[in-house]
Design a protein around this motif. Structure first.
Motif, PDB file in Angstrom:
ATOM      1  N   LEU A 168      98.744  67.805  30.718  1.00 21.86           N
ATOM      2  CA  LEU A 168      99.659  66.781  31.220  1.00 21.86           C
ATOM      3  C   LEU A 168      99.682  66.780  32.743  1.00 21.86           C
ATOM      4  N   GLU A 169      99.831  67.958  33.336  1.00 19.42           N
ATOM      5  CA  GLU A 169      99.834  68.081  34.791  1.00 19.42           C
ATOM      6  C   GLU A 169      98.476  67.684  35.364  1.00 19.42           C
ATOM      7  N   ASP A 170      97.422  68.210  34.762  1.00 23.38           N
ATOM      8  CA  ASP A 170      96.078  67.977  35.294  1.00 23.38           C
ATOM      9  C   ASP A 170      95.723  66.497  35.299  1.00 23.38           C
ATOM     10  N   ARG A 171      96.129  65.773  34.252  1.00 21.47           N
ATOM     11  CA  ARG A 171      95.840  64.331  34.191  1.00 21.47           C
ATOM     12  C   ARG A 171      96.544  63.574  35.307  1.00 21.47           C
ATOM     13  N   ILE A 172      97.787  63.959  35.604  1.00 23.33           N
ATOM     14  CA  ILE A 172      98.534  63.314  36.690  1.00 23.33           C
ATOM     15  C   ILE A 172      97.821  63.519  38.022  1.00 23.33           C
ATOM     16  N   VAL A 173      97.392  64.755  38.276  1.00 21.08           N
ATOM     17  CA  VAL A 173      96.713  65.077  39.539  1.00 21.08           C
ATOM     18  C   VAL A 173      95.380  64.339  39.630  1.00 21.08           C
ATOM     19  N   LYS A 174      94.616  64.371  38.563  1.00 20.18           N
ATOM     20  CA  LYS A 174      93.302  63.712  38.527  1.00 20.18           C
ATOM     21  C   LYS A 174      93.438  62.215  38.811  1.00 20.18           C
ATOM     22  N   ARG A 175      94.390  61.569  38.129  1.00 21.82           N
ATOM     23  CA  ARG A 175      94.603  60.124  38.313  1.00 21.82           C
ATOM     24  C   ARG A 175      95.038  59.799  39.742  1.00 21.82           C
ATOM     25  N   ILE A 179     110.562  63.878  23.561  1.00 24.59           N
ATOM     26  CA  ILE A 179     110.266  65.001  24.463  1.00 24.59           C
ATOM     27  C   ILE A 179     109.158  65.875  23.881  1.00 24.59           C
ATOM     28  N   LEU A 180     109.299  66.222  22.594  1.00 26.90           N
ATOM     29  CA  LEU A 180     108.322  67.106  21.954  1.00 26.90           C
ATOM     30  C   LEU A 180     106.946  66.449  21.890  1.00 26.90           C
ATOM     31  N   ARG A 181     106.931  65.160  21.619  1.00 26.12           N
ATOM     32  CA  ARG A 181     105.658  64.452  21.508  1.00 26.12           C
ATOM     33  C   ARG A 181     105.006  64.253  22.882  1.00 26.12           C
ATOM     34  N   SER A 182     105.800  63.832  23.870  1.00 23.78           N
ATOM     35  CA  SER A 182     105.252  63.488  25.181  1.00 23.78           C
ATOM     36  C   SER A 182     104.972  64.710  26.048  1.00 23.78           C
ATOM     37  N   TYR A 183     105.907  65.665  26.069  1.00 23.64           N
ATOM     38  CA  TYR A 183     105.782  66.811  26.974  1.00 23.64           C
ATOM     39  C   TYR A 183     105.143  68.034  26.316  1.00 23.64           C
ATOM     40  N   GLY A 184     105.203  68.095  24.991  1.00 25.06           N
ATOM     41  CA  GLY A 184     104.598  69.225  24.294  1.00 25.06           C
ATOM     42  C   GLY A 184     103.313  68.843  23.583  1.00 25.06           C
ATOM     43  N   GLU A 185     103.030  67.546  23.499  1.00 20.13           N
ATOM     44  CA  GLU A 185     101.895  67.032  22.725  1.00 20.13           C
ATOM     45  C   GLU A 185     101.894  67.690  21.335  1.00 20.13           C
ATOM     46  N   GLU A 186     103.114  67.760  20.772  1.00 24.97           N
ATOM     47  CA  GLU A 186     103.351  68.449  19.503  1.00 24.97           C
ATOM     48  C   GLU A 186     103.140  67.483  18.334  1.00 24.97           C
ATOM     49  N   ARG A 187     102.153  67.760  17.497  1.00 23.92           N
ATOM     50  CA  ARG A 187     101.839  66.861  16.383  1.00 23.92           C
ATOM     51  C   ARG A 187     102.916  66.876  15.294  1.00 23.92           C
ATOM     52  N   PHE A 188     103.717  67.944  15.265  1.00 21.20           N
ATOM     53  CA  PHE A 188     104.799  68.034  14.285  1.00 21.20           C
ATOM     54  C   PHE A 188     106.162  67.732  14.933  1.00 21.20           C
ATOM     55  N   ALA A 189     106.155  66.883  15.961  1.00 20.21           N
ATOM     56  CA  ALA A 189     107.386  66.583  16.708  1.00 20.21           C
ATOM     57  C   ALA A 189     108.497  66.057  15.798  1.00 20.21           C
ATOM     58  N   GLY A 190     108.152  65.173  14.875  1.00 24.41           N
ATOM     59  CA  GLY A 190     109.155  64.603  13.975  1.00 24.41           C
ATOM     60  C   GLY A 190     109.784  65.647  13.080  1.00 24.41           C
ATOM     61  N   ARG A 236     104.622  74.866  22.020  1.00 26.48           N
ATOM     62  CA  ARG A 236     104.685  73.497  22.542  1.00 26.48           C
ATOM     63  C   ARG A 236     106.124  72.998  22.668  1.00 26.48           C
ATOM     64  N   THR A 237     106.981  73.419  21.744  1.00 23.14           N
ATOM     65  CA  THR A 237     108.391  73.026  21.813  1.00 23.14           C
ATOM     66  C   THR A 237     109.045  73.586  23.066  1.00 23.14           C
ATOM     67  N   PHE A 238     108.805  74.858  23.350  1.00 23.95           N
ATOM     68  CA  PHE A 238     109.406  75.485  24.533  1.00 23.95           C
ATOM     69  C   PHE A 238     108.842  74.883  25.817  1.00 23.95           C
ATOM     70  N   GLN A 239     107.549  74.575  25.811  1.00 23.17           N
ATOM     71  CA  GLN A 239     106.951  73.910  26.976  1.00 23.17           C
ATOM     72  C   GLN A 239     107.621  72.564  27.214  1.00 23.17           C
ATOM     73  N   ALA A 240     107.787  71.792  26.149  1.00 27.53           N
ATOM     74  CA  ALA A 240     108.368  70.453  26.261  1.00 27.53           C
ATOM     75  C   ALA A 240     109.803  70.505  26.788  1.00 27.53           C
ATOM     76  N   LEU A 241     110.591  71.431  26.260  1.00 32.16           N
ATOM     77  CA  LEU A 241     111.978  71.557  26.711  1.00 32.16           C
ATOM     78  C   LEU A 241     112.049  71.980  28.175  1.00 32.16           C
ATOM     79  N   ARG A 242     111.195  72.914  28.557  1.00 35.14           N
ATOM     80  CA  ARG A 242     111.171  73.374  29.955  1.00 35.14           C
ATOM     81  C   ARG A 242     110.824  72.225  30.904  1.00 35.14           C
ATOM     82  N   ILE A 243     109.832  71.430  30.537  1.00 34.70           N
ATOM     83  CA  ILE A 243     109.431  70.290  31.363  1.00 34.70           C
ATOM     84  C   ILE A 243     110.580  69.295  31.483  1.00 34.70           C
TER      85      ILE A 243
END
Length: 291
Positions: free
Chosen positions: A241-248, A149-160, A200-207
Motif C-alpha cells: 500500500l505504501e510502496d504503490r503511493i510512493v511509486k505513483r 478498513i480491513l479490506r482497504s488497509y489490510g488487503e484482508e480477503r476475509f474482511a467481511g 492484516r487486521t492489526f496492520q489495518a487498524l494501526r493504519i
C-alpha cells in the motif's frame, strides 16, 4: 535500558543522499539510527521528526554527541510543510528520509497495543496525545466501516467474516485487549500457516488509527516545496500500500518535470542484512531528486 535498533537499508540510503553539508530532514527519526550515521560522516544539520514521544526521548540520547546540529520535534511528517516553514527552511532542504517501519520499541511494548502476540490494551497510537484508538474503532465503529478498513488497509480477503465476528463479539462484551481481538480473528479466518491470521487486521487498524497513508500522501506532496533544487527524497516502505503511493507519486512528479527518479526499481535489503535483521526482508527503498 535503550532498545536495540537496527536501521533498515542504511548504507543504501546514505549512498543515495551523499550527505556532506546542508539540511536533512529525518521525518521518522525513531531511535536515531539513520540520523546518527548521516551526522557521523558529514557536516549536515538534521531536523528529526517523530510523533512518538518515547522514541524521541531515546533519539535525543542517541544523537547527544551531535546536539548542536540536531533539532528534534514531536511532530507528524504529515505536517511537513508547516514544520519546515516554522523552522524557516522552506525550499532549502537538501534531503528527506522517511522510514515507514513500525519500530521494535512500539511492537515490543505490550502497553502500546501494536502486537497481536502480546497482551495489552487496544491502543495502537503512535502519538499518545492523539484521541482515536483501536479500541474505539473495534467497539464503536459500524460493521461496514470496519469491513472497509480491513479490506482497504489490510488487503484482508476475509474482511467481511472478521467484521461480522467483531460486531457479534462486542455485543456480548467490549473487546478490551489485543489478545482478545487476535483470538476473535483466529476463529473467523482459516489459518494458512504462513502468517498469523491477525496480521492484516492489526496492520489495518494501526493504519486507520494513525492515518498513515493520508500522512504519507501529504508529506510526499509537501516535499516538492520543501526540497531545494537537487534535493533528494528517500522513502523506505514495508508493504505494498505504501510502496504503490510512493511509486505513483514519483512517476507523476517525473511526468510534470518536478523530479527525476533515482531508483528504477525499489532497492531491497541484501541477504546479509536480512540475516541480521529479518524485518528488513519486506523493506523497499525508492528515491527521487528534485529538478
Amino acid at each position: 535500558m535503550q532498545q536495540q535498533h537496527i536501521p533498515v537499508l542504511l548504507q543504501e540510503a546514505i549512498e543515495i543522499l551523499k550527505p556532506e553539508k546542508g539540511i536533512i530532514i529525518d521525518a521518522t527519526v525513531g531511535l536515531g539510527g539513520h540520523a546518527k550515521a548521516i551526522l557521523k560522516d558529514s557536516k549536515v544539520s538534521i531536523i528529526g521528526l517523530d510523533q512518538d514521544g518515547e522514541a524521541l526521548g531515546l533519539a535525543k540520547k542517541t544523537l547527544s554527541d551531535f546536539k548542536n546540529r540536531v533539532v528534534l520535534l514531536q511532530e507528524n511528517f504529515g505536517h511537513l510543510k508547516e514544520i519546515v516553514e516554522e523552522e524557516r527552511v522552506l525550499g532549502k532542504v537538501n534531503g528527506i528520509i522517511i522510514d515507514l517501519g513500525v519500530s521494535s520499541l512500539q511492537l515490543e511494548n505490550p502497553k502500546r497495543g501494536f502486537s497481536f502476540q502480546k497482551e495489552g490494551p487496544l491502543d495502537m497510537r503512535m502519538d499518545e496525545r492523539a484521541k482515536l484508538t483501536a479500541y474505539q474503532i473495534v467497539n464503536s465503529w459500524p460493521k461496514e466501516k470496519i469491513f472497509e478498513i480491513l479490506r482497504s488497509y489490510g488487503e484482508e480477503r476475509f474482511a467481511g467474516r472478521i467484521a461480522n465476528s467483531i460486531v457479534t463479539e462486542r455485543r456480548k462484551k467490549k473487546i478490551e485487549t489485543t489478545l482478545e481481538l487476535s483470538e476473535i480473528v483466529k476463529k473467523a479466518v482459516p489459518f494458512s500457516g504462513k502468517i498469523h491470521p491477525a496480521t492484516r487486521t492489526f496492520q489495518a487498524l494501526r493504519i486507520a488509527v494513525n492515518e498513515e497513508l493520508l500522512n504519507l500522501e501529504r508529506a510526499l506532496k509537501d516535499s516538492v516545496e520543501v526540497l531545494a533544487p537537487k534535493g533528494k527524497i528517500i522513502v523506505i516502505s514495508f508493504h505494498s500500500l505504501e510502496d504503490r503511493i510512493v511509486k505513483r507519486f514519483f512517476k507523476d512528479m517525473k511526468g510534470k518535470s518536478f523530479f527525476n527518479i533515482l531508483t528504477k526499481k525499489p532497492i531491497r535489503a541484501a541477504l546479509e542484512e536480512v540475516n541480521i535483521n529479518p524485518r528488513s526482508r519486506s523493506a523497499r527503498l525508492r528515491a527521487a531528486e528534485k529538478i
